[in-house]
Write a protein that holds these residues in place. Structure first.
Motif, PDB file in Angstrom:
ATOM      1  N   GLN A  75       1.023  -7.487 -10.853  1.00  0.00           N
ATOM      2  CA  GLN A  75      -0.037  -8.304 -10.266  1.00  0.00           C
ATOM      3  C   GLN A  75       0.699  -9.398  -9.504  1.00  0.00           C
ATOM      4  O   GLN A  75       1.549 -10.093 -10.061  1.00  0.00           O
ATOM      5  N   ALA A  76       0.411  -9.533  -8.216  1.00  0.00           N
ATOM      6  CA  ALA A  76       1.258 -10.346  -7.340  1.00  0.00           C
ATOM      7  C   ALA A  76       1.397 -11.786  -7.819  1.00  0.00           C
ATOM      8  O   ALA A  76       2.491 -12.358  -7.772  1.00  0.00           O
ATOM      9  N   GLY A  77       0.302 -12.399  -8.282  1.00  0.00           N
ATOM     10  CA  GLY A  77       0.377 -13.788  -8.726  1.00  0.00           C
ATOM     11  C   GLY A  77       1.288 -13.950  -9.925  1.00  0.00           C
ATOM     12  O   GLY A  77       2.139 -14.851  -9.965  1.00  0.00           O
ATOM     13  N   TRP A  78       1.132 -13.069 -10.917  1.00  0.00           N
ATOM     14  CA  TRP A  78       1.974 -13.144 -12.117  1.00  0.00           C
ATOM     15  C   TRP A  78       3.438 -12.896 -11.770  1.00  0.00           C
ATOM     16  O   TRP A  78       4.328 -13.588 -12.249  1.00  0.00           O
ATOM     17  N   ASP A  79       3.699 -11.910 -10.932  1.00  0.00           N
ATOM     18  CA  ASP A  79       5.080 -11.631 -10.543  1.00  0.00           C
ATOM     19  C   ASP A  79       5.704 -12.799  -9.794  1.00  0.00           C
ATOM     20  O   ASP A  79       6.900 -13.079  -9.935  1.00  0.00           O
ATOM     21  N   GLN A 117      -8.745  -5.922   9.123  1.00  0.00           N
ATOM     22  CA  GLN A 117     -10.071  -6.185   9.677  1.00  0.00           C
ATOM     23  C   GLN A 117     -10.247  -5.551  11.049  1.00  0.00           C
ATOM     24  O   GLN A 117      -9.286  -5.199  11.736  1.00  0.00           O
ATOM     25  N   PHE A 118     -11.506  -5.437  11.407  1.00  0.00           N
ATOM     26  CA  PHE A 118     -11.897  -4.975  12.744  1.00  0.00           C
ATOM     27  C   PHE A 118     -12.716  -6.078  13.389  1.00  0.00           C
ATOM     28  O   PHE A 118     -13.778  -6.443  12.910  1.00  0.00           O
ATOM     29  N   ILE A 119     -12.194  -6.629  14.474  1.00  0.00           N
ATOM     30  CA  ILE A 119     -12.893  -7.693  15.182  1.00  0.00           C
ATOM     31  C   ILE A 119     -12.496  -7.658  16.647  1.00  0.00           C
ATOM     32  O   ILE A 119     -11.314  -7.659  16.976  1.00  0.00           O
ATOM     33  N   GLY A 120     -13.489  -7.624  17.524  1.00  0.00           N
ATOM     34  CA  GLY A 120     -13.190  -7.540  18.946  1.00  0.00           C
ATOM     35  C   GLY A 120     -12.434  -6.256  19.240  1.00  0.00           C
ATOM     36  O   GLY A 120     -12.802  -5.168  18.816  1.00  0.00           O
ATOM     37  N   SER A 121     -11.335  -6.383  19.965  1.00  0.00           N
ATOM     38  CA  SER A 121     -10.499  -5.219  20.277  1.00  0.00           C
ATOM     39  C   SER A 121      -9.414  -5.010  19.222  1.00  0.00           C
ATOM     40  O   SER A 121      -8.604  -4.094  19.334  1.00  0.00           O
ATOM     41  N   ILE A 122      -9.400  -5.862  18.192  1.00  0.00           N
ATOM     42  CA  ILE A 122      -8.395  -5.773  17.134  1.00  0.00           C
ATOM     43  C   ILE A 122      -8.916  -4.856  16.036  1.00  0.00           C
ATOM     44  O   ILE A 122      -9.920  -5.161  15.378  1.00  0.00           O
ATOM     45  N   ASN A 123      -8.243  -3.755  15.849  1.00  0.00           N
ATOM     46  CA  ASN A 123      -8.633  -2.789  14.818  1.00  0.00           C
ATOM     47  C   ASN A 123      -7.396  -2.480  13.977  1.00  0.00           C
ATOM     48  O   ASN A 123      -6.633  -1.564  14.276  1.00  0.00           O
ATOM     49  N   GLN A 124      -7.182  -3.287  12.944  1.00  0.00           N
ATOM     50  CA  GLN A 124      -5.987  -3.151  12.122  1.00  0.00           C
ATOM     51  C   GLN A 124      -6.062  -1.881  11.272  1.00  0.00           C
ATOM     52  O   GLN A 124      -7.147  -1.448  10.885  1.00  0.00           O
ATOM     53  N   THR A 125      -4.917  -1.308  11.019  1.00  0.00           N
ATOM     54  CA  THR A 125      -4.855  -0.067  10.240  1.00  0.00           C
ATOM     55  C   THR A 125      -3.947  -0.253   9.037  1.00  0.00           C
ATOM     56  O   THR A 125      -3.128  -1.183   8.985  1.00  0.00           O
ATOM     57  N   CYS A 126      -4.086   0.642   8.082  1.00  0.00           N
ATOM     58  CA  CYS A 126      -3.180   0.633   6.940  1.00  0.00           C
ATOM     59  C   CYS A 126      -3.025   2.046   6.405  1.00  0.00           C
ATOM     60  O   CYS A 126      -3.895   2.899   6.610  1.00  0.00           O
ATOM     61  N   THR A 127      -1.906   2.286   5.745  1.00  0.00           N
ATOM     62  CA  THR A 127      -1.603   3.579   5.157  1.00  0.00           C
ATOM     63  C   THR A 127      -1.387   3.414   3.663  1.00  0.00           C
ATOM     64  O   THR A 127      -0.621   2.542   3.239  1.00  0.00           O
ATOM     65  N   PHE A 128      -2.096   4.234   2.873  1.00  0.00           N
ATOM     66  CA  PHE A 128      -1.881   4.261   1.432  1.00  0.00           C
ATOM     67  C   PHE A 128      -1.174   5.557   1.059  1.00  0.00           C
ATOM     68  O   PHE A 128      -1.588   6.632   1.487  1.00  0.00           O
ATOM     69  N   GLU A 129      -0.130   5.451   0.268  1.00  0.00           N
ATOM     70  CA  GLU A 129       0.508   6.634  -0.287  1.00  0.00           C
ATOM     71  C   GLU A 129      -0.192   6.997  -1.596  1.00  0.00           C
ATOM     72  O   GLU A 129      -0.512   6.115  -2.406  1.00  0.00           O
ATOM     73  N   ALA A 130      -0.408   8.296  -1.809  1.00  0.00           N
ATOM     74  CA  ALA A 130      -1.101   8.736  -3.016  1.00  0.00           C
ATOM     75  C   ALA A 130      -0.362   8.277  -4.274  1.00  0.00           C
ATOM     76  O   ALA A 130      -0.982   7.860  -5.262  1.00  0.00           O
ATOM     77  N   SER A 131       0.964   8.325  -4.239  1.00  0.00           N
ATOM     78  CA  SER A 131       1.746   7.903  -5.408  1.00  0.00           C
ATOM     79  C   SER A 131       1.547   6.420  -5.693  1.00  0.00           C
ATOM     80  O   SER A 131       1.501   5.993  -6.853  1.00  0.00           O
ATOM     81  N   VAL A 132       1.425   5.622  -4.627  1.00  0.00           N
ATOM     82  CA  VAL A 132       1.218   4.182  -4.802  1.00  0.00           C
ATOM     83  C   VAL A 132      -0.194   3.903  -5.297  1.00  0.00           C
ATOM     84  O   VAL A 132      -0.415   2.999  -6.118  1.00  0.00           O
ATOM     85  N   LEU A 133      -1.185   4.676  -4.834  1.00  0.00           N
ATOM     86  CA  LEU A 133      -2.547   4.530  -5.349  1.00  0.00           C
ATOM     87  C   LEU A 133      -2.575   4.758  -6.859  1.00  0.00           C
ATOM     88  O   LEU A 133      -3.228   4.020  -7.610  1.00  0.00           O
ATOM     89  N   PHE A 139      -0.044   4.389  -8.888  1.00  0.00           N
ATOM     90  CA  PHE A 139       0.668   3.257  -9.489  1.00  0.00           C
ATOM     91  C   PHE A 139      -0.242   2.028  -9.578  1.00  0.00           C
ATOM     92  O   PHE A 139      -0.304   1.357 -10.616  1.00  0.00           O
ATOM     93  N   LEU A 140      -0.968   1.736  -8.490  1.00  0.00           N
ATOM     94  CA  LEU A 140      -1.854   0.571  -8.470  1.00  0.00           C
ATOM     95  C   LEU A 140      -2.976   0.715  -9.491  1.00  0.00           C
ATOM     96  O   LEU A 140      -3.345  -0.248 -10.182  1.00  0.00           O
ATOM     97  N   SER A 155       0.821  -1.211   0.000  1.00  0.00           N
ATOM     98  CA  SER A 155       0.000   0.000   0.000  1.00  0.00           C
ATOM     99  C   SER A 155       0.857   1.264   0.000  1.00  0.00           C
ATOM    100  O   SER A 155       0.332   2.368  -0.130  1.00  0.00           O
ATOM    101  N   GLY A 156       2.157   1.111   0.160  1.00  0.00           N
ATOM    102  CA  GLY A 156       3.062   2.256   0.169  1.00  0.00           C
ATOM    103  C   GLY A 156       4.496   1.779   0.188  1.00  0.00           C
ATOM    104  O   GLY A 156       4.770   0.570   0.259  1.00  0.00           O
ATOM    105  N   LEU A 157       5.419   2.726   0.126  1.00  0.00           N
ATOM    106  CA  LEU A 157       6.840   2.406   0.172  1.00  0.00           C
ATOM    107  C   LEU A 157       7.475   2.840   1.480  1.00  0.00           C
ATOM    108  O   LEU A 157       8.201   2.088   2.104  1.00  0.00           O
ATOM    109  N   ARG A 158       7.169   4.048   1.920  1.00  0.00           N
ATOM    110  CA  ARG A 158       7.655   4.497   3.219  1.00  0.00           C
ATOM    111  C   ARG A 158       6.782   5.658   3.689  1.00  0.00           C
ATOM    112  O   ARG A 158       6.206   6.392   2.891  1.00  0.00           O
ATOM    113  N   THR A 159       6.701   5.822   4.991  1.00  0.00           N
ATOM    114  CA  THR A 159       5.843   6.855   5.570  1.00  0.00           C
ATOM    115  C   THR A 159       6.637   7.982   6.205  1.00  0.00           C
ATOM    116  O   THR A 159       6.057   8.905   6.765  1.00  0.00           O
TER     117      THR A 159
END
Length: 525
Positions: free
Chosen positions: A356-360, A93-109, A111-112, A32-36
């Motif tokens: 595409q991850a599978g092809w790569d 995912q969000f489940i119970g007390s687990i609320n995972q996060t992610c960061t997307f870089e605009a440049s990577v968006l 690219f994707l 989702s990104g290269l560095r923050t």
């Protein structure tokens, strides 16, 4: 094959059969990104440990959105490697007390999007996952019956709405009628569990995001279900683990893993599915090697093949796309005889493309096989079909060596001490005139001679790190007669401002002491 949370259970069953018998597995990760953090850019000044710490700090919040997995089997009689290739779409995912996060870089968006990334598949059909600590936390929550405490008010309202709908449906439904209810993820499991308890005469199946409810014709209203269902806790944990089941298979089977440009992928894989990256670089190496004792980096091996590659057949660079094109379409296709045939067991659901991850992952495995056969044929001195053992023996000296781009050391070693620095020594550049030191301008000026990095070193001087002796020699030749800059090989003692001040201070104090002693002796006379 495209794998989402809907077909993941059936794919997982296939993997449990395929992985134990395969020869090796190649992987690729799309992020989702290269560095923050801007202060964590790669530099030729970086030691391996510094690079690791930069990666650990600079990639927080970045996740793998796709994992490509290609599982290779070898048929010796046909001299053929067959690959089962998968693209796993993941989503936090969000489940119970687990609320995972992610960061997307605009440049990577951007690219994707350019490379046809399916954002809907990521958001609506992505497979969940847990690292080891999250698994322990969720197990504790489920064991203590606390999962309902984390349901939102609207989730509880939704359950009662569905239950009332089921009651109304039961009064008029025939034996062959079914009721379809659209619901997703953990709430789907919760609703099924509660409805099973209330309506034992009903059957429950799922199809993508729908619950399909029917009448169980084999039992009456006074009897219990014929088969014992798995518990709600087991269902929830099994669902939440998701792709982590695949990671566990890789851990347990210890098959050789192949990456192209492996360092970032290995670190990301560990951080997302095992545990947060250790603070210590040595701990990171130890833990990775314990989990996955046999790792190959095809980019590292390719760069070691220069002695075999003729000048008229070399690829432009060592990117995966260039290396694959070289071996599949250009002169590398016929580089040696009896090279194994490589095929996919199943075609891609859509036309494959790079990034595409599978092809790569398939291309990574393809290139690895070609490299192994090329080196194996060169080592044996004969042209003949080779066995898998001969292929791996040809690259065993490169096992667990991982390429590092733009660092003071060319690679790291996961199971041994890292190699010594083989880069040329730093250069020291000093301004000769009364000028203002402009670091970007100097970096731009030097970039014409090759890959360099500059670092400020005092008020009127910089250090220069270069990739090779050719660049170093060009810089010396260019500035040999310069009236604006003086360039020399860096000497920490000679060029350190602090040491110079210390040495001059020592000389000054020593001179004063000597003069005082002479004066004292003369006064005595």
């Amino acid at each position: 094959m495209e794998v989402t949370k809907y077909n993941f259970p059936s794919v997982l069953e296939n993997l449990r059969k395929e992985i134990p018998t395969c020869k090796f597995i190649s992987l690729d990760i799309e992020l989702s990104g290269l560095r923050t953090r801007d202060d964590c850019s790669n530099s030729l000044f970086d030691s391996v440990e510094e690079r690791y710490n930069k990666h650990r700090k600079g990639t927080q919040g970045i996740i793998a959105t796709q994992i490509g997995l290609s599982i290779f089997h070898f048929d010796r009689d046909l001299n053929t490697y067959a690959s089962a290739t998968y693209t796993f779409h993941l989503c936090p995912q969000f489940i119970g007390s687990i609320n995972q996060t992610c960061t997307f870089e605009a440049s990577v968006l951007t690219f994707l999007e350019k490379h046809n990334f399916d954002f809907n598949k990521f958001a609506y059909e992505g497979i969940p996952y847990l690292n080891k600590y999250e698994e322990i936390s969720l197990t504790h929550i489920l064991k203590n019956g606390m999962i309902e405490n984390f349901l939102r008010y609207e989730d509880v309202e939704r359950f009662w709405e569905i239950k009332n709908k089921v009651v109304t449906w039961m009064t008029s439904a025939s034996d062959k009628d079914t009721l379809r209810i659209k619901e997703n993820s953990i709430l789907q499991l919760y609703i099924i569990d509660k409805l099973k308890s209330s309506f034992p005469i009903l059957t429950f199946t799922t199809e993508n995001s729908e619950i399909i409810i029917g009448k169980n014709l084999n039992i009456n209203s006074n009897s219990q279900p014929a088969t014992k269902h798995t518990s709600f806790n087991d269902d929830v944990l099994n669902y939440a683990l998701g792709f982590s089941h695949v990671v566990k298979l890789l851990e347990d089977n210890k098959k050789p893993l192949v990456f192209h440009n492996a360092f970032g992928d290995i670190a990301m894989f560990y951080n997302q599915f095992i545990a947060p990256l250790p603070a210590s670089y040595k701990s990171f190496k130890r833990e990775v090697h314990k989990l996955f004792p046999e790792i190959y980096d095809s980019k590292y091996i390719i760069l070691k093949l220069k002695h075999l590659i003729k000048k008229d057949s070399v690829f432009d660079n060592s990117s995966l796309q260039n290396v694959y094109t070289f071996f599949n379409e250009k002169k590398g296709k016929y580089v040696c005889m009896y090279s194994p045939r490589i095929k996919m067991k199943d075609d891609f659901d859509t036309k494959p493309w790079f990034h595409q991850a599978g092809w790569d992952s398939y291309c990574t495995g393809f290139c690895f096989i070609k490299i192994c056969h090329w080196l194996g044929s060169d080592n044996s001195g004969s042209n003949r079909p080779l066995t898998t053992n001969e292929h791996f023996n040809a690259v065993k000296i490169h096992r667990n060596n991982v390429y590092l781009s733009r660092a003071s050391q060319p690679h790291l070693c996961l199971n041994e001490n890292d190699p010594a620095n083989h880069r040329p020594p730093y250069l020291y550049m000093r301004l000769l005139k009364n000028q203002i030191l402009d670091l970007p301008e100097i970096a731009s000026m030097l970039s014409r001679y090759g890959s360099v990095d500059v670092r400020k070193y005092g008020k009127t001087s910089v250090l220069i790190a270069v990739t090779g002796t050719f660049t170093c020699r060009k810089i010396f030749e260019e500035f040999k007669h310069s009236k604006d800059y003086d360039v020399s090989v860096f000497n920490p003692i000679k060029h350190s401002p602090i040491l110079r001040v210390t040495l001059w201070s020592g000389f000054f104090l020593s001179s004063i002491s000597t003069m005082a002693l002479i004066f004292y002796q003369l006064k005595k006379l």
